[in-house]
Design a protein around this motif. Structure first.
Motif, PDB file in Angstrom:
ATOM      1  N   LEU A  83      12.342  17.874  28.627  1.00  0.00           N
ATOM      2  CA  LEU A  83      11.121  17.736  28.098  1.00  0.00           C
ATOM      3  C   LEU A  83      10.677  16.422  27.932  1.00  0.00           C
ATOM      4  N   PRO A  84       9.339  16.159  28.090  1.00  0.00           N
ATOM      5  CA  PRO A  84       8.953  14.530  27.772  1.00  0.00           C
ATOM      6  C   PRO A  84       9.244  14.199  26.331  1.00  0.00           C
ATOM      7  N   VAL A  85       9.620  13.185  25.973  1.00  0.00           N
ATOM      8  CA  VAL A  85       9.645  12.800  24.691  1.00  0.00           C
ATOM      9  C   VAL A  85       8.383  11.793  24.249  1.00  0.00           C
ATOM     10  N   GLY A 104       9.567  14.926  16.903  1.00  0.00           N
ATOM     11  CA  GLY A 104      10.810  15.037  16.820  1.00  0.00           C
ATOM     12  C   GLY A 104      11.378  16.631  17.582  1.00  0.00           C
ATOM     13  N   ILE A 105      10.361  17.039  17.955  1.00  0.00           N
ATOM     14  CA  ILE A 105      10.737  18.596  18.546  1.00  0.00           C
ATOM     15  C   ILE A 105      11.538  18.536  20.097  1.00  0.00           C
ATOM     16  N   ALA A 106      10.930  17.774  20.865  1.00  0.00           N
ATOM     17  CA  ALA A 106      11.299  17.331  22.163  1.00  0.00           C
ATOM     18  C   ALA A 106      13.029  17.183  22.198  1.00  0.00           C
ATOM     19  N   ALA A 121      14.667  25.344  27.449  1.00  0.00           N
ATOM     20  CA  ALA A 121      13.452  25.148  26.638  1.00  0.00           C
ATOM     21  C   ALA A 121      12.524  24.655  27.800  1.00  0.00           C
ATOM     22  N   GLN A 122      11.325  25.016  27.424  1.00  0.00           N
ATOM     23  CA  GLN A 122      10.033  24.548  28.384  1.00  0.00           C
ATOM     24  C   GLN A 122       8.826  24.473  27.626  1.00  0.00           C
ATOM     25  N   VAL A 123       8.060  23.795  28.331  1.00  0.00           N
ATOM     26  CA  VAL A 123       6.545  23.486  27.937  1.00  0.00           C
ATOM     27  C   VAL A 123       5.810  24.788  28.472  1.00  0.00           C
ATOM     28  N   VAL A 124       4.950  25.626  27.703  1.00  0.00           N
ATOM     29  CA  VAL A 124       4.423  26.736  27.958  1.00  0.00           C
ATOM     30  C   VAL A 124       2.919  26.692  27.930  1.00  0.00           C
ATOM     31  N   TYR A 134       6.222  24.633  22.954  1.00  0.00           N
ATOM     32  CA  TYR A 134       7.371  24.763  23.399  1.00  0.00           C
ATOM     33  C   TYR A 134       7.954  26.114  23.102  1.00  0.00           C
ATOM     34  N   LEU A 135       8.396  26.610  24.354  1.00  0.00           N
ATOM     35  CA  LEU A 135       9.248  28.076  24.062  1.00  0.00           C
ATOM     36  C   LEU A 135      10.651  27.782  24.336  1.00  0.00           C
TER      37      LEU A 135
END
Length: 298
Positions: A83-85, A104-106, A121-124, A134-135
């Motif tokens: 995931l991109p930070v 702080g999530i990614a 994890a993925q960006v949906v 985020y899913l």
């Protein structure tokens, strides 16, 4: 279908006992500009005040949020997406409470994906304000063939539920989908932190009960359904909409993403984590308590 008993204590513990310690993260790529969030205060929960917004919101985010196949059925698990930070945002309203800010999530999810073979994890999609949604899928490892078999079972359940219920082999092999939705109201922060704690426990635990749970279940976590509101410390999203009042019209990209997750996953149980209240609300057993569609239909 009965909710696996091992899940409930972890969710309850995660929701009610949240360490109030800020989570340090490192900076990286460019963040989307902060949206102009309109805080409508504690007045009526109606969306008429933002009636001019939906078309602009849809045009702005349709290409990002309308992603068919959010829950992919042609790949196995885990998937380990990097995931991109985002850079730190000191203005994030959740920081003052010692909770996990959106930036702080990614980093936390990237770390959990590397700590085992249970977390994907993925960006949906993107919020109205352009923030990542985020899913997270937590389950025991599956080959691509096993994932396709789960999809075939899901289609049987959907199209011929009576025959599926009689199939003992199906009952033994189907991994029941459970959807945990968090933080649909931006200033009800606790669900996001609870979900992250539960994911970490599921990802790292040596408990045979959790291993058995993940062999029989897929757990889908929408980490924050309303990142715009979380960052700004308000109930609504960046367009001024109460997302929990938008499921009939689905005018907002965040709601369309939630809807697509549920269409794809077909969860047997949905757990919607809000915030602390004086007592516990179990919908729809409580009387109507907002300017919702339930009142319009009454």
């Amino acid at each position: 279908m009965r909710l696996p008993p091992a899940l409930l204590p972890a969710l309850i513990t995660g929701l009610l006992v949240i360490p109030l310690v800020p989570h340090a993260v490192s900076a990286d790529p460019v963040a989307p500009p902060a949206p102009a969030v309109r805080d409508f205060g504690n007045g009526p929960e109606r969306n008429e005040v933002a009636a001019d917004v939906p078309e602009r919101a849809e045009a702005r985010t349709a290409a990002q949020s309308e992603q068919p196949g959010i829950v992919s059925h042609d790949r196995g698990y885990p998937r380990r997406t990097r995931l991109p930070v985002l850079p730190e945002n000191p203005a994030d309203a959740s920081i003052k409470l010692g909770l996990v800010p959106h930036h702080g999530i990614a980093p936390r999810l990237n770390d959990l994906q590397q700590r085992g073979d249970r977390v994907s994890a993925q960006v949906v999609g993107r919020s109205y304000g352009g923030r990542d949604l985020y899913l997270v899928t937590v389950t025991a490892p599956e080959s691509a063939a096993e994932t396709r078999e789960q999809e075939r079972i899901r289609e049987r359940i959907e199209n011929d539920p009576a025959a599926a219920a009689r199939d003992r082999k199906l009952v033994r092999t189907y991994k029941a989908p459970v959807f945990v939705n968090a933080n649909i109201h931006g200033n009800e922060w606790e669900g996001t932190d609870a979900a992250l704690r539960v994911i970490e426990e599921l990802a790292t635990s040596k408990d045979p009960g959790i291993a058995d749970l993940l062999a029989r279940t897929r757990l889908y976590f929408n980490i924050t359904a309303n990142p715009d509101g979380r960052v700004s410390g308000v109930r609504q999203n960046g367009a001024g909409f109460d997302l929990n009042r938008d499921f009939v019209t689905a005018s907002q990209p965040e709601v369309r993403a939630m809807r697509q997750i549920m269409i794809d996953a077909q969860p047997v149980t949905v757990i919607d984590l809000h915030g602390y209240v004086n007592g516990t609300l179990i919908e729809p057993t409580t009387p109507p308590h907002g300017a919702n569609y339930e009142l319009a239909a009454a």
